[in-house]
Structures are given as C-alpha cells and as structure tokens.
Design a protein around this motif. Structure first.
Motif, mmCIF file in Angstrom:
data_model
loop_
_atom_site.group_PDB
_atom_site.id
_atom_site.type_symbol
_atom_site.label_atom_id
_atom_site.label_comp_id
_atom_site.label_asym_id
_atom_site.label_seq_id
_atom_site.Cartn_x
_atom_site.Cartn_y
_atom_site.Cartn_z
ATOM 1 N N TYR A 179 0.839 -1.188 0.000
ATOM 2 C CA TYR A 179 0.000 0.000 0.000
ATOM 3 C C TYR A 179 0.874 1.237 0.000
ATOM 4 C CZ TYR A 179 -3.760 -3.207 0.978
ATOM 5 O OH TYR A 179 -4.672 -4.236 0.885
ATOM 6 N N GLY A 180 0.644 2.137 -0.953
ATOM 7 C CA GLY A 180 1.542 3.272 -1.064
ATOM 8 C C GLY A 180 0.877 4.575 -1.459
ATOM 9 N N ALA A 181 -0.378 4.762 -1.109
ATOM 10 C CA ALA A 181 -1.013 6.050 -1.405
ATOM 11 C C ALA A 181 -0.227 7.155 -0.701
ATOM 12 C CB ALA A 181 -2.466 6.044 -0.955
ATOM 13 N N PRO A 182 0.000 8.277 -1.385
ATOM 14 C CA PRO A 182 0.880 9.312 -0.813
ATOM 15 C C PRO A 182 0.407 9.841 0.534
ATOM 16 C CG PRO A 182 0.438 9.739 -3.136
ATOM 17 C CD PRO A 182 -0.457 8.615 -2.734
ATOM 18 N N LEU A 183 -0.887 9.866 0.776
ATOM 19 C CA LEU A 183 -1.387 10.483 2.010
ATOM 20 C C LEU A 183 -1.899 9.459 3.022
ATOM 21 C CD1 LEU A 183 -3.221 13.503 0.357
ATOM 22 C CD2 LEU A 183 -0.921 13.416 1.358
ATOM 23 N N ARG A 184 -1.509 8.207 2.855
ATOM 24 C CA ARG A 184 -2.070 7.197 3.765
ATOM 25 C C ARG A 184 -1.571 7.363 5.195
ATOM 26 N NH1 ARG A 184 1.353 3.280 4.916
ATOM 27 N NH2 ARG A 184 -0.277 1.929 5.708
ATOM 28 N N VAL B 162 -13.031 -11.258 13.435
ATOM 29 C CA VAL B 162 -12.950 -10.543 12.153
ATOM 30 C C VAL B 162 -14.240 -9.830 11.783
ATOM 31 C CG1 VAL B 162 -11.167 -11.937 11.061
ATOM 32 C CG2 VAL B 162 -13.549 -12.685 10.942
ATOM 33 N N ASP B 163 -15.353 -10.332 12.303
ATOM 34 C CA ASP B 163 -16.606 -9.680 11.934
ATOM 35 C C ASP B 163 -16.994 -8.608 12.943
ATOM 36 O OD1 ASP B 163 -17.039 -11.430 13.949
ATOM 37 O OD2 ASP B 163 -18.540 -12.633 12.909
ATOM 38 N N ALA B 164 -16.070 -8.249 13.832
ATOM 39 C CA ALA B 164 -16.376 -7.202 14.814
ATOM 40 C C ALA B 164 -15.123 -6.383 15.105
ATOM 41 C CB ALA B 164 -16.944 -7.820 16.095
ATOM 42 N N LEU B 165 -14.457 -5.946 14.057
ATOM 43 C CA LEU B 165 -13.258 -5.140 14.250
ATOM 44 C C LEU B 165 -13.641 -3.713 14.618
ATOM 45 C CD1 LEU B 165 -10.994 -6.242 11.252
ATOM 46 C CD2 LEU B 165 -11.041 -7.115 13.593
ATOM 47 N N PRO B 166 -12.870 -3.080 15.501
ATOM 48 C CA PRO B 166 -13.120 -1.668 15.811
ATOM 49 C C PRO B 166 -12.637 -0.812 14.638
ATOM 50 C CG PRO B 166 -11.113 -2.392 16.865
ATOM 51 C CD PRO B 166 -11.691 -3.611 16.201
ATOM 52 N N PRO B 167 -12.933 0.474 14.644
ATOM 53 C CA PRO B 167 -12.358 1.355 13.617
ATOM 54 C C PRO B 167 -10.835 1.317 13.716
ATOM 55 C CG PRO B 167 -14.084 2.477 14.830
ATOM 56 C CD PRO B 167 -13.824 1.190 15.555
ATOM 57 N N LEU B 168 -10.173 1.267 12.563
ATOM 58 C CA LEU B 168 -8.720 1.108 12.552
ATOM 59 C C LEU B 168 -8.019 2.368 12.045
ATOM 60 C CD1 LEU B 168 -8.317 -2.548 11.226
ATOM 61 C CD2 LEU B 168 -8.447 -1.722 13.571
ATOM 62 N N ALA B 169 -6.782 2.544 12.503
ATOM 63 C CA ALA B 169 -5.969 3.694 12.096
ATOM 64 C C ALA B 169 -5.527 3.544 10.634
ATOM 65 C CB ALA B 169 -4.746 3.795 13.007
ATOM 66 N N PHE B 170 -5.083 4.644 10.058
ATOM 67 C CA PHE B 170 -4.543 4.654 8.686
ATOM 68 C C PHE B 170 -5.528 3.952 7.733
ATOM 69 C CE2 PHE B 170 -0.939 4.288 11.724
ATOM 70 C CZ PHE B 170 -0.439 5.571 11.570
#
Lengths: 228, 228
Positions: free
Chosen positions: A81-86, A123-131
């Motif tokens: 993953y390499g989006a410039p603003l990630r 996996v079906d209950a992940l919290p909001p994740l960073a980046f």
DNA sequence: CCAAAAGTGTTTGCTCTACACCCATGG
DNA sequence: CCATGGGTGTAGAGCAAACACTTTTGG
C-alpha cells in the motif's frame, strides 16, 4: 535507475501484519492500541519499519515475534500500500503480510514502548482502525477465504494434531457455511494431505481419532478453468 | 511507528513492470537495455523510482507510459521484492507490476537517458536479466497463466473487436496447449462475457463474426474447492 | 441405559470431454 | 470448383451433492 537518482527523497517503508487465529470458535485478528500520534488510542495492525539489513519477510517475522513471541508461523505477503497520504506524517509505503497462528498457541506479548495494549478481535467485529488498516484487514480476510478454497492453508490454524471434526469446524468458521460431514471426510482423506496418528481424543461421546498434516503433501488443487 | 523512527535510514523504492503483449503469435515481454552501471549493457525490466507525490500504481503507469507511450493498459500489482542485496548500489525495494497490452497497439517509445534500447522478447526466450528481474519475470508469467484460468484477463491482450478463433488462439498461446474449438466456444459464450457485434471480418475462407468484451461482465469464476 | 459425538456408502444429477462434418467466401 | 477457415451438437464418463443410521464411549 542511474546513480544520481539516489538523491531523490525516499519514502519510509514499513511492514504491517494481519495475524489470524482461531479463538473461541471464531476467526480473530490481533490488533494493537497505538500509544502515540497519529491516531493515538486507535487500534491498528501490528507492524513497524523495515531495517536496512533485513528482507521484507524477515521484517514481518521479526515484528510478529515481537508482538506475539511466536517464531514459527505461516507468513505470506499480501499487498503493498503506497497512497501518498495514507500516513499523515509523510510518505510511508507499507508491505502488508498475513500470518496464521495455530489455535491454542501460547502467545507471550512483549509490548514495546510503541504499544499500550494488544488484543484479539473477531474478524466480523473489528473496531475502527488507524490509517488504511481497515482496508488491509478486509483484503487479508478475502484472501484467506479464497486461499482456503484451493489450498490446504487451513491447517496452519490448527494445532499439530486434530480430529476430523475440528478441521471441518475450522473450515466452517472461516468460510461461514455448514459443510456435509461425509463429503468433507471423504474428500480430505482422498486428498491425501493428512494421516492418522495412533492417538485418540476422548471427550463427551465416542473418542475421535487424531490426525496430523502431512508436511510433504501437495496441498494445492488446480482451479477450475473458465475456459476449457 | 512513532515519530522518532523517521530518523532511520530509508531504502529506495522503485517500481518494475513486466509488460506482456502478443506479437507474431507469441507472448512477449518488453525489456530495456541498461545504459549505466550496475549491469550496464544487460537487459532489464522497465521501471524507475517512485516519486514522493504519486501512488505506486501511478508510478507504474507513468513508467509504462514513458516506455511505451501507452496511457491505458491493464496493470496489476504482482509482488514486492526487498532482499537487502538485490541491488549492488544499496537497499532498493521494488514493487513489481505486470501490464497487459492489446495486440497490435501502436507503441511509441521515448527512451530516456537511462535507456539505450527497448525490445520485445518471447517469454520462452528471455536473455539473462539484471538484478533479480529473471525471478520477477518468471513469477509474472506464472501469475498470468494462473489468472487466465479463472478470470477473463486474456481480453486485455486483444484489440477491442476480435473473432472467436483469435481469442481461442490467445488462450492457446499463453497456456501453451491446444483447446477444443467447440468446447471453447460453448463455454465462452455461456460465460456471457462477450457479445457479438454487427461486423464480420473477411480474410481467407468464410468470414468470421467479430465479438467484443462486455466491460460489465463478471469475469471471475469461483475456484473449485479442495474441500466441499 | 442414555446422551453425545464419531464414523460410514450409495444414488442421482450435472459437468466436462471427446469427437466430425457442413458452410460461406475469395480466388 | 476448390481451398480455407468458420461454425455447429451429442453421447459417455467422471465428479460432486444430497442424504440417515450405526458405533463407541462416559456418566
């Protein structure tokens, strides 16, 4: 790629790992809680910077060992993953891996200064994740499910010895559907990728024979062709 | 991933592209001849450094356009190679892509100062390649063949309109085996991913109907499961 | 002896494969 | 009219899916 191009500014390179295991009859993912900005307090995938003298796979294995204490695990490169603003701090390219940990493996977490806490989430209950880690985790799950359908990767999530019912249940958990017991047993035995041991496991009801994975097994099946 | 880690030395990051096309009834790969050390004079995959303000996919598309003049092509990330010693100049991590160019697309090469020459080579007759590019090209070919078996990626190598014989021949060239004409036609028509046009193409013998790819088509087939 | 889980075959339908001849056009 | 490539259907084999009862142990 001439020599002068080396004067260009360089991105930072990290590895991030989607660690799967089976716990409490659910497929779960290991997340760490970030201690520092950006996204301090948010949950994120374990990972870190690639050192100059180690390969990408070594970096992923090292990070995995630091987070879980496990030195042996199935590890596969997923996507880069390499989006410039990630990453708000600047240009950070991350090479994502996924790892499969045997059910019941004893983890010893040695959280570093970077990590306040590590936890398993279904996996079906992940919290909001960073980046962009939610995207990475979603892709890893898709890839794991897909991989199970044409390879024997499911064994990486099981202890060394297991019953036929346990492995069937593993597949049912990951694929999210019920499978026919007789068809499942026939096919997995015909595929010749497991062998019986001398042991039985007793619990409630009739004891079950234990099997082990044959590490020399050819565990991939040819995908059905779209065209003949 | 705390802020101080940014003081670490950083690897350089490049993209390299395995560009496939059909020419003279063979599957061919675009290679460039290196003008400068290391490996001056050797053949290599086209590629270059990732700029700070562009994504990885944009970098690959830009390099592809610089080498071929093509702005539209199928482009897919392949794998990221990061062995510490893969480039003698220092730590260079490369994100490999593969590209599919329609047969007969007119390429205009605008070689830069870095490139002395660009040429197509049949995949089964590649010259020795610089760096680890032979490994990358071999993996790209494996992935392309595999991809053809469960998706409709083959259309990306064809012009917009094509005959059924042409597409069958495409598959035969890439897979390296003969296919049954009636079975092939039945399955590709039942798959509902192409539609007939009003045009016919005349040549020697009976004219053939032209077809086009339906861009809305769902072009993947579910792989056969190893277990039921 | 009862509850609980393990273990075991057969039938049916469907999909894949193999296979050969007539058709339309240009020269 | 002949050479060239385009176009078409069917029968048999192998594979996948659906389905229910008996066996072994512990309490």
């Amino acid at each position: 790629m001439s020599a002068h191009t080396y004067e260009y500014p360089r991105p930072a390179v990290t590895v991030d790992i989607v660690v799967f295991t089976l716990r409490e009859n659910r497929l779960q993912v290991l997340l760490i809680q970030r201690a520092e900005p950006p996204h301090a307090g948010a949950w994120a995938l374990p990972g870190g910077f690639v050192h100059m003298e180690e390969s990408l796979e070594e970096a992923a294995a090292r990070e995995l060992a630091e987070e879980t204490g496990l030195r042996q695990a199935y590890l596969e490169q997923l996507y880069t993953y390499g989006a410039p603003l990630r990453d708000p701090r600047g240009r950070v390219i991350t090479v994502a891996y996924f790892a499969l940990i045997p059910a019941g493996a004893s983890l010893q977490q040695s959280p570093t200064y970077e990590v306040t806490q590590a936890r398993w989430f279904p996996v079906d209950a992940l919290p909001p994740l960073a980046f962009d880690h939610a995207e990475i985790a979603a892709y890893a799950l898709r890839r794991l499910r897909y991989k199970l359908e044409y390879s024997a990767a499911g064994f990486e999530l099981l202890p060394e010895e297991f019953t036929l019912t346990e492995i069937q249940s593993t597949y049912e958990i990951i694929l999210g559907e019920q499978l026919d017991k007789r068809n499942f047993r026939r096919r997995i035995l015909e595929a010749n990728i497991i062998e019986p041991t001398e042991q039985m496991r007793s619990g409630e009801g009739r004891p079950a024979r234990l099997y082990r994975y044959r590490p020399d097994a050819v565990a991939e099946v040819k995908a059905r062709r779209l065209f003949p």
